[in-house]
Design a protein around this motif. Structure first.
Motif, PDB file in Angstrom:
ATOM      1  N   GLU A 399       0.830  -1.209   0.000  1.00  0.00           N
ATOM      2  CA  GLU A 399       0.000   0.000   0.000  1.00  0.00           C
ATOM      3  C   GLU A 399       0.861   1.254   0.000  1.00  0.00           C
ATOM      4  OE1 GLU A 399      -2.405  -0.863   3.398  1.00  0.00           O
ATOM      5  OE2 GLU A 399      -4.043  -1.696   2.193  1.00  0.00           O
ATOM      6  N   TRP A 400       2.011   1.182   0.683  1.00  0.00           N
ATOM      7  CA  TRP A 400       2.941   2.318   0.613  1.00  0.00           C
ATOM      8  C   TRP A 400       3.563   2.426  -0.771  1.00  0.00           C
ATOM      9  CZ3 TRP A 400       8.368   1.910  -0.117  1.00  0.00           C
ATOM     10  CH2 TRP A 400       9.009   3.146  -0.177  1.00  0.00           C
ATOM     11  N   MET A 401       3.993   1.316  -1.326  1.00  0.00           N
ATOM     12  CA  MET A 401       4.640   1.340  -2.636  1.00  0.00           C
ATOM     13  C   MET A 401       3.709   1.914  -3.696  1.00  0.00           C
ATOM     14  SD  MET A 401       6.782  -2.260  -2.671  1.00  0.00           S
ATOM     15  CE  MET A 401       7.674  -1.872  -4.180  1.00  0.00           C
ATOM     16  N   LEU A 402       2.431   1.614  -3.601  1.00  0.00           N
ATOM     17  CA  LEU A 402       1.484   2.169  -4.565  1.00  0.00           C
ATOM     18  C   LEU A 402       1.480   3.697  -4.536  1.00  0.00           C
ATOM     19  CD1 LEU A 402      -1.465  -0.347  -4.061  1.00  0.00           C
ATOM     20  CD2 LEU A 402      -0.162  -0.024  -6.183  1.00  0.00           C
ATOM     21  N   LYS A 403       1.706   4.279  -3.363  1.00  0.00           N
ATOM     22  CA  LYS A 403       1.763   5.737  -3.247  1.00  0.00           C
ATOM     23  C   LYS A 403       3.006   6.319  -3.927  1.00  0.00           C
ATOM     24  CE  LYS A 403      -0.644   5.875   1.230  1.00  0.00           C
ATOM     25  NZ  LYS A 403      -0.540   6.284   2.652  1.00  0.00           N
ATOM     26  N   MET A 404       4.030   5.471  -4.140  1.00  0.00           N
ATOM     27  CA  MET A 404       5.279   5.943  -4.734  1.00  0.00           C
ATOM     28  C   MET A 404       5.243   5.930  -6.260  1.00  0.00           C
ATOM     29  SD  MET A 404       7.369   6.888  -2.314  1.00  0.00           S
ATOM     30  CE  MET A 404       9.052   6.770  -2.936  1.00  0.00           C
ATOM     31  N   VAL A 450       7.346  -6.629  -8.170  1.00  0.00           N
ATOM     32  CA  VAL A 450       6.745  -6.874  -6.863  1.00  0.00           C
ATOM     33  C   VAL A 450       5.228  -6.754  -6.934  1.00  0.00           C
ATOM     34  CG1 VAL A 450       6.518  -5.895  -4.548  1.00  0.00           C
ATOM     35  CG2 VAL A 450       8.783  -6.296  -5.509  1.00  0.00           C
ATOM     36  N   MET A 451       4.740  -5.799  -7.692  1.00  0.00           N
ATOM     37  CA  MET A 451       3.290  -5.664  -7.819  1.00  0.00           C
ATOM     38  C   MET A 451       2.678  -6.874  -8.521  1.00  0.00           C
ATOM     39  SD  MET A 451       2.090  -3.071  -6.295  1.00  0.00           S
ATOM     40  CE  MET A 451       3.027  -1.960  -5.228  1.00  0.00           C
ATOM     41  N   ALA A 452       3.386  -7.438  -9.480  1.00  0.00           N
ATOM     42  CA  ALA A 452       2.901  -8.663 -10.117  1.00  0.00           C
ATOM     43  C   ALA A 452       2.858  -9.805  -9.106  1.00  0.00           C
ATOM     44  CB  ALA A 452       3.799  -9.027 -11.298  1.00  0.00           C
ATOM     45  N   MET A 453       3.860  -9.865  -8.231  1.00  0.00           N
ATOM     46  CA  MET A 453       3.836 -10.859  -7.157  1.00  0.00           C
ATOM     47  C   MET A 453       2.670 -10.592  -6.212  1.00  0.00           C
ATOM     48  SD  MET A 453       7.874 -11.262  -6.143  1.00  0.00           S
ATOM     49  CE  MET A 453       7.665 -12.802  -5.236  1.00  0.00           C
ATOM     50  N   GLY A 454       2.423  -9.326  -5.935  1.00  0.00           N
ATOM     51  CA  GLY A 454       1.310  -8.965  -5.067  1.00  0.00           C
ATOM     52  C   GLY A 454      -0.021  -9.408  -5.649  1.00  0.00           C
ATOM     53  N   GLN A 456      -0.599 -11.955  -7.623  1.00  0.00           N
ATOM     54  CA  GLN A 456      -0.750 -13.403  -7.514  1.00  0.00           C
ATOM     55  C   GLN A 456      -1.045 -13.862  -6.089  1.00  0.00           C
ATOM     56  OE1 GLN A 456       2.877 -14.739  -9.855  1.00  0.00           O
ATOM     57  NE2 GLN A 456       1.266 -16.085 -10.625  1.00  0.00           N
ATOM     58  N   ASN A 457      -0.406 -13.239  -5.127  1.00  0.00           N
ATOM     59  CA  ASN A 457      -0.551 -13.694  -3.746  1.00  0.00           C
ATOM     60  C   ASN A 457      -1.806 -13.165  -3.068  1.00  0.00           C
ATOM     61  OD1 ASN A 457       1.994 -15.296  -2.625  1.00  0.00           O
ATOM     62  ND2 ASN A 457       2.734 -13.820  -4.141  1.00  0.00           N
ATOM     63  N   PHE A 458      -2.394 -12.100  -3.596  1.00  0.00           N
ATOM     64  CA  PHE A 458      -3.564 -11.514  -2.942  1.00  0.00           C
ATOM     65  C   PHE A 458      -4.863 -11.688  -3.728  1.00  0.00           C
ATOM     66  CE2 PHE A 458      -0.190  -9.431  -0.611  1.00  0.00           C
ATOM     67  CZ  PHE A 458      -0.707  -9.339   0.673  1.00  0.00           C
ATOM     68  N   LYS A 459      -4.812 -12.274  -4.912  1.00  0.00           N
ATOM     69  CA  LYS A 459      -6.031 -12.331  -5.724  1.00  0.00           C
ATOM     70  C   LYS A 459      -7.133 -13.156  -5.070  1.00  0.00           C
ATOM     71  CE  LYS A 459      -4.034 -15.891  -8.758  1.00  0.00           C
ATOM     72  NZ  LYS A 459      -3.611 -16.178 -10.152  1.00  0.00           N
ATOM     73  N   ASP A 460      -6.752 -14.115  -4.220  1.00  0.00           N
ATOM     74  CA  ASP A 460      -7.772 -14.891  -3.509  1.00  0.00           C
ATOM     75  C   ASP A 460      -7.976 -14.420  -2.071  1.00  0.00           C
ATOM     76  OD1 ASP A 460      -8.124 -16.551  -5.738  1.00  0.00           O
ATOM     77  OD2 ASP A 460      -6.450 -17.828  -5.127  1.00  0.00           O
ATOM     78  N   VAL A 461      -7.140 -13.502  -1.611  1.00  0.00           N
ATOM     79  CA  VAL A 461      -7.191 -13.025  -0.226  1.00  0.00           C
ATOM     80  C   VAL A 461      -7.802 -11.633  -0.153  1.00  0.00           C
ATOM     81  CG1 VAL A 461      -5.793 -12.426   1.797  1.00  0.00           C
ATOM     82  CG2 VAL A 461      -5.182 -14.420   0.405  1.00  0.00           C
ATOM     83  N   ASP A 462      -7.354 -10.765  -1.045  1.00  0.00           N
ATOM     84  CA  ASP A 462      -7.828  -9.383  -1.096  1.00  0.00           C
ATOM     85  C   ASP A 462      -7.899  -8.982  -2.570  1.00  0.00           C
ATOM     86  OD1 ASP A 462      -8.207  -6.628  -0.982  1.00  0.00           O
ATOM     87  OD2 ASP A 462      -6.926  -6.372   0.786  1.00  0.00           O
ATOM     88  N   PRO A 463      -8.984  -9.378  -3.281  1.00  0.00           N
ATOM     89  CA  PRO A 463      -9.078  -9.136  -4.729  1.00  0.00           C
ATOM     90  C   PRO A 463      -8.931  -7.665  -5.119  1.00  0.00           C
ATOM     91  CG  PRO A 463     -10.773 -10.676  -4.020  1.00  0.00           C
ATOM     92  CD  PRO A 463     -10.148 -10.134  -2.769  1.00  0.00           C
ATOM     93  N   ALA A 466      -5.302  -6.845  -5.012  1.00  0.00           N
ATOM     94  CA  ALA A 466      -4.642  -7.569  -6.101  1.00  0.00           C
ATOM     95  C   ALA A 466      -4.830  -6.850  -7.429  1.00  0.00           C
ATOM     96  CB  ALA A 466      -5.182  -8.988  -6.177  1.00  0.00           C
ATOM     97  N   GLN A 467      -6.040  -6.375  -7.693  1.00  0.00           N
ATOM     98  CA  GLN A 467      -6.308  -5.698  -8.961  1.00  0.00           C
ATOM     99  C   GLN A 467      -5.532  -4.391  -9.046  1.00  0.00           C
ATOM    100  OE1 GLN A 467      -7.870  -7.193 -11.386  1.00  0.00           O
ATOM    101  NE2 GLN A 467      -7.435  -5.473 -12.771  1.00  0.00           N
ATOM    102  N   LYS A 468      -5.436  -3.659  -7.935  1.00  0.00           N
ATOM    103  CA  LYS A 468      -4.637  -2.431  -7.914  1.00  0.00           C
ATOM    104  C   LYS A 468      -3.183  -2.736  -8.229  1.00  0.00           C
ATOM    105  CE  LYS A 468      -7.425   0.053  -4.469  1.00  0.00           C
ATOM    106  NZ  LYS A 468      -7.429   0.585  -3.069  1.00  0.00           N
ATOM    107  N   CYS A 469      -2.691  -3.835  -7.676  1.00  0.00           N
ATOM    108  CA  CYS A 469      -1.293  -4.223  -7.907  1.00  0.00           C
ATOM    109  C   CYS A 469      -1.057  -4.529  -9.382  1.00  0.00           C
ATOM    110  CB  CYS A 469      -0.927  -5.442  -7.059  1.00  0.00           C
ATOM    111  SG  CYS A 469      -0.763  -5.118  -5.286  1.00  0.00           S
ATOM    112  N   LEU A 470      -1.965  -5.263  -9.992  1.00  0.00           N
ATOM    113  CA  LEU A 470      -1.785  -5.632 -11.393  1.00  0.00           C
ATOM    114  C   LEU A 470      -1.826  -4.401 -12.300  1.00  0.00           C
ATOM    115  CD1 LEU A 470      -1.390  -7.817 -13.491  1.00  0.00           C
ATOM    116  CD2 LEU A 470      -3.883  -8.102 -13.577  1.00  0.00           C
ATOM    117  N   VAL A 471      -2.777  -3.529 -12.062  1.00  0.00           N
ATOM    118  CA  VAL A 471      -2.871  -2.307 -12.866  1.00  0.00           C
ATOM    119  C   VAL A 471      -1.592  -1.486 -12.720  1.00  0.00           C
ATOM    120  CG1 VAL A 471      -4.074  -0.095 -13.108  1.00  0.00           C
ATOM    121  CG2 VAL A 471      -5.385  -2.215 -12.836  1.00  0.00           C
ATOM    122  N   ALA A 472      -1.102  -1.369 -11.489  1.00  0.00           N
ATOM    123  CA  ALA A 472       0.111  -0.589 -11.239  1.00  0.00           C
ATOM    124  C   ALA A 472       1.319  -1.230 -11.908  1.00  0.00           C
ATOM    125  CB  ALA A 472       0.338  -0.460  -9.733  1.00  0.00           C
TER     126      ALA A 472
END
Length: 727
Positions: A399-404, A450-454, A456-463, A466-472
Motif C-alpha cells: 500500500e505504501w509502494m502504490l503511493k510511490m 513486486v506488484m505482479a507478485m502482489g 498473484q498472492n492476494f487475488k484470492d485473499v484481497d481481490p 490484487a487488482q490495484k497491484c496488477l494495474v500498477a
C-alpha cells in the motif's frame, strides 16, 4: 553484490549526524596506548590528506585541498549549524584518566570564530575537550593540556567545526590548518580494557532439529582427539566422537578441526566439551527449535513500520506514536504528496523502493514455497484475522509502494527521506522535511515485479488490492517500454541512502518474468526471452535481482522450455560453485576472503539459491550446505557470534539501529550485516586493522559497516529458513 562504494554512500553521512552510541562492549580492545607519540595520522600534511575527511550539512558548502604543506578549507557557505562545514580525523583512541597535549596552527582569510573539539563520534556527540576560538589571517598556535575524564573511547573524533558557529553566515573565505598534534603524555591511572577471550568450540547456538546434520568446529590447536556431547540437564555424556582434520582457514586466520554429532537426536539441551578446550555454549535439539527465532525475524518488519503507531502491547520497549505522516515534497518542485506508511529501511528511517522490493520479494517467495511456515499468530495487530500475518505485513508495504508511483506516467519515485540522516532519535522525533526523490527505472522495474507478485498472492485473499497491484505493475511496465536506462545517483543536497545503479537490465528482466507469470501475456514472455537469450541474469541482491526473474519464469505456465532449460543449468552451475567453496571452508560457507558490507545477506542469499537448486536437482549436498549457511548466522562462525539479536549465548546486542540505541536494548530478531573486511567506519578501522576477513566485525552500534540491520538482510534469512523448513 554491487560494489561497496555504492553501499558506502548509503551510510556515509551517518558519521556526522548523531546516530551512534559509544557505550558498548568492544569485541577487540587495545591493550595499551603509545605515550609521547602523535595520535593524529598525518598531522603535518607533508604529502597528502590521508587520515582526514570533510563533511557538509544543513546548507554548508566547502571543500578541502592540500596547499603549501597544510590542509586548506574553502568555505563557500557556513550553513545553519556549527558543523555545517567540518574537517575531522578519526583514527585514534582516548583513555580515561590519560593526560593529553593538543596543539595545531590555524589561520583564516577573514576574521571569524571556529570550534575545535575532541568528541564522542556518535550518540550525544559530547565534547571531551575543546573550545571556540577567534582566528584571523595571522597564524594562531593553539597549545593545551587536558585530562580525559570520560570512559575509554576507541573511536573518538577530532573535529574542526567551520560552519555557522555564531549564528551568522560569513562571506566565502579559506582556512588553513597545519601541525596538528595529539599526544598522550601521561597514562598514570589509565585502565586498559582486556581483550575478550575467544570461544574455542563453535556451533549453532540456537540448535538443531533432530534429523539435521550436526557439525562442530574446534578453533584451536590442542592434544584433544575426542569430544563429548553432554546433557545440560543431567550433566551426563550422551555421545563421544572423534575430532578430525587439521586445516588452516585463511579467511579466518585460524586452524580448524572438526567433529560430527549428527547421531544425537534426542530432544534436549546440550554442550560439547573436550579436555583441553573446555565447553561450548549451550544449544538445543528439538523439532520446534527455530519456531521463536523465525517468528521474531518476521516480526522485525512490523517493528519497522512507518506512519503508524506501534502500541505498547505489540512494540513493548520500542513502542512509539505514528511517525513521518507529513506530506512529502517532490524533489525540484513545490508539489507535495502523501507517501506515508511502509517500512523504515534499516538503522535509519528512510524508505527506499529498490531496497524494499527485495524484502517483499523474499517474504512472498518464502510464503509461496512454504505456506505452512506462516501462521496468523505472529503478534501483530492483524493477528487472528484469518490471513497469514506475513501477507498482512506485505500488504502494509504494498500500500505504501502504490503511493510511490507517479499516477500519470507510471514511473516510480526512487525513495522518500529527509535531506540528511537523523540523529539518534526515535522515529517520531525526525521532524525534517520529507523529500521524494526522482523517478528511476530501477525502482520502476522492481516495483513492476513486486506488484505482479502482489497480484498473484492476494487475488484470492484481497481481490481489490490484487487488482490495484496488477494495474500498477502494467502501468510501470508501460513506463519502462518508453524510458531508457538512466544511472541512479543522489540528487544535489540529498545525502541519505543512494541505492545507486548504472544498469536496469536485471530489473526489467525480473519485471518481465513476473508479469508473464501473473498474466500469461506473450509480450512479457517475448521481452523476457529476448533478454534471457542475450544473458541470463543472476542475483538475489537489491542491486542484482536476476534470480528472482529466473525463479518466476521457471514457475510460469507455458514458459519457453529452451530458455527454461538454460536457466536451470545456470542455477545448478551457480549452486555447484557455492558447494565447491563450502566443502573447502572450515565453516562450510562460501565467502572465503570476500567478506564485504552486508556479508550475512550474501550468506543467506546463497542458502536460498541452494534450496532452489535442490528443487531442480535433488542433490542432498544442496540442502546440507544451505543449512550450514543458517548455522553460520546462528553462531557457527569464526567469531562464535550469533548474528541474530535475542538468540544464542553470544548474540547481537548493540546494533546500529536507532530505536535499539535510544532504548538501550536490541529488538529481538534482527540480523547484523556481518563481517566486512573493508573496514568502512572509524571504529572498525581503529579496532579491526590487521584482522582476518572473517573476523572483521564488531558488535557495536558505532560500527555501521558491520553491525547495521536492514529489512533486506532479515528477508533472505526468512526466505532461506522457510525454504529449508527451519521454521
Amino acid at each position: 553484490m554491487k560494489s561497496k562504494k555504492i553501499i558506502t554512500v548509503i551510510i556515509s553521512a551517518a558519521l556526522c549526524l548523531g546516530m551512534l552510541v559509544g557505550n558498548n562492549n568492544f569485541q577487540t580492545i587495545a591493550k595499551a596506548a603509545e605515550v609521547n607519540v602523535n595520535l593524529i595520522k598525518n598531522g603535518n600534511f607533508d604529502k597528502n590528506l590521508d587520515g582526514w575527511g570533510s563533511y557538509t550539512a544543513y546548507g554548508g558548502d566547502g571543500r578541502i585541498s592540500l596547499k603549501d604543506g597544510a590542509i586548506n578549507i574553502q568555505v563557500d557557505n557556513c550553513g545553519t549549524v556549527s558543523y555545517g562545514v567540518q574537517v575531522y580525523n578519526d583514527g585514534f583512541k582516548m583513555y580515561k584518566n590519560g593526560k593529553y597535549h593538543l596543539e595545531f596552527d590555524v589561520s583564516s582569510t577573514t576574521d571569524r570564530k571556529i570550534d575545535y573539539r575532541i568528541q564522542r563520534n556518535g550518540g550525544d556527540y559530547r565534547s571531551y575537550f575543546g573550545e571556540t576560538i577567534d582566528i584571523s589571517k595571522d597564524v594562531k598556535k593553539v597549545s593545551q593540556d587536558f585530562v580525559m575524564n570520560d570512559e575509554n573511547d576507541m573511536s573518538p573524533r577530532f573535529a574542526f567545526n567551520l560552519g555557522n558557529v555564531t549564528g551568522k553566515n560569513i562571506n566565502p573565505h579559506s582556512i588553513k590548518i597545519d601541525n596538528v598534534k595529539l599526544v598522550l603524555i601521561d597514562d598514570t591511572g589509565v585502565q586498559y580494557d582486556e581483550e575478550k577471550p575467544e570461544q574455542k568450540i563453535v556451533l549453532n547456538q540456537v540448535g538443531y532439529k533432530p534429523g539435521d546434520k550436526k557439525k562442530v568446529v574446534f578453533r584451536a590447536q590442542s592434544e584433544d582427539s575426542k569430544f563429548r556431547v553432554v546433557s545440560a540437564e543431567t550433566k551426563k555424556v550422551v555421545y563421544e566422537g572423534n575430532i578430525n582434520g587439521n586445516s588452516y582457514n585463511e579467511a579466518a586466520g585460524e586452524t580448524d578441526r572438526f567433529g560430527d554429532f549428527s547421531s544425537v537426536t534426542v530432544p534436549g539441551k546440550y554442550t560439547i566439551e573436550t579436555d583441553g578446550l573446555g565447553s561450548s555454549y549451550e544449544f538445543t535439539i528439538g523439532q520446534d527449535v527455530y519456531k521463536n527465532v523465525f517468528k521474531d525475524l518476521v516480526r522485525f518488519f512490523y517493528m519497522q513500520r512507518c506512519g503508524q503507531e506501534i502500541p505498547k502491547e505489540f512494540g513493548g520497549t520500542w513502542s512509539h506514536p505514528a511517525c513521518h505522516t507529513d506530506l512529502a515534497k517532490i524533489y525540484g518542485s513545490d508539489k507535495k504528496i502523501d507517501v506515508s506508511g511502509g517500512w523504515h529501511d534499516a538503522g535509519d528511517y528512510g524508505r527506499y523502493v529498490v531496497a524494499t522490493s527485495k524484502a517483499v520479494a523474499d517474504l512472498l517467495s518464502a510464503y509461496e514455497d512454504n505456506k505452512g511456515a506462516f501462521g496468523d499468530d505472529f503478534n501483530i495487530p492483524e493477528s487472528g484475522n484469518g490471513i497469514p500475518d506475513v501477507l498482512d505485513e506485505v500488504k502494509y508495504q504494498l500500500e505504501w509502494m502504490l503511493k510511490m508511483q507517479e499516477p500519470l506516467s507510471g514511473g516510480v519515485y526512487h525513495k522518500v527521506t529527509c535531506a540528511n540522516f537523523p540523529g539518534t532519535v526515535m522515529p517520531q522525533e525526525e521532524k525534517e522535511e520529507l523529500i521524494v526523490c526522482p523517478i528511476s527505472t530501477t525502482a520502476t522495474g522492481d516495483f513492476a515485479a513486486v506488484m505482479a507478485m502482489g497480484y498473484q498472492n492476494f487475488k484470492d485473499v484481497d481481490p481489490s488490492l490484487a487488482q490495484k497491484c496488477l494495474v500498477a505493475a502494467e502501468k510501470a511496465w508501460a513506463y519502462l517500454e518508453k524510458t531508457p536506462n538512466a544511472v541512479v545517483k543522489n540528487p544535489d543536497g540529498i545525502v541519505t541512502g543512494e541505492y545507486g545503479d548504472s544498469d536496469d537490465t536485471d530489473e526489467r528482466y525480473w519485471a518481465a518474468a513476473q508479469l508473464f507469470k501473473a498474466t500469461g501475456e506473450s509480450k512479457y514472455d517475448n521481452a523476457f526471452t529476448e533478454m534471457a537469450k542475450a544473458k541470463i541474469q543472476n542475483g538475489y541482491d537489491w542491486a542484482l535481482v536476476g534470480d528472482y526473474g529466473n525463479m518466476a519464469y521457471l514457475s510460469a505456465k507455458d514458459a519457453n522450455q529452451n530458455v527454461a532449460n538454460n536457466i536451470r543449468n545456470n542455477i545448478l552451475n551457480e549452486a555447484q560453485k557455492i558447494v565447491a567453496l563450502d566443502r573447502n571452508d572450515g565453516y562450510n560457507v562460501p565467502n572465503g576472503k570476500d567478506y564485504s558490507w552486508g556479508s550475512n545477506m550474501g550468506m543467506n542469499n546463497n542458502a536460498v539459491l541452494l534450496a532452489q537448486a535442490y528443487k531442480l536437482s535433488p542433490n542432498p549436498e544442496y540442502l546440507e550446505y544451505a543449512k550450514e549457511h543458517i548455522n553460520y548466522c546462528f553462531g557457527k562462525n569464526s567469531l562464535s557470534k550469533c548474528f541474530v539479536s535475542g538468540y544464542g549465548s553470544d548474540s547481537l546486542k548493540n546494533p546500529h539501529h536507532r530505536p535499539s540505541i535510544v532504548q538501550g536494548k536490541a529488538i529481538p530478531g534482527m540480523i547484523a550485516g556481518g563481517p566486512n573486511k573493508n573496514l568502512e567506519d572509524p571504529i572498525a578501522k581503529n579496532l579491526l586493522e590487521g584482522k582476518a576477513p572473517a573476523k572483521c566485525y564488531l558488535d557495536n552500534s558505532e560500527s555501521y559497516s558491520t553491525n547495521e540491520v536492514d529489512i533486506y538482510w532479515n528477508s533472505p534469512i526468512v526466505h532461506a529458513m522457510a525454504e529449508l523448513n527451519m521454521d
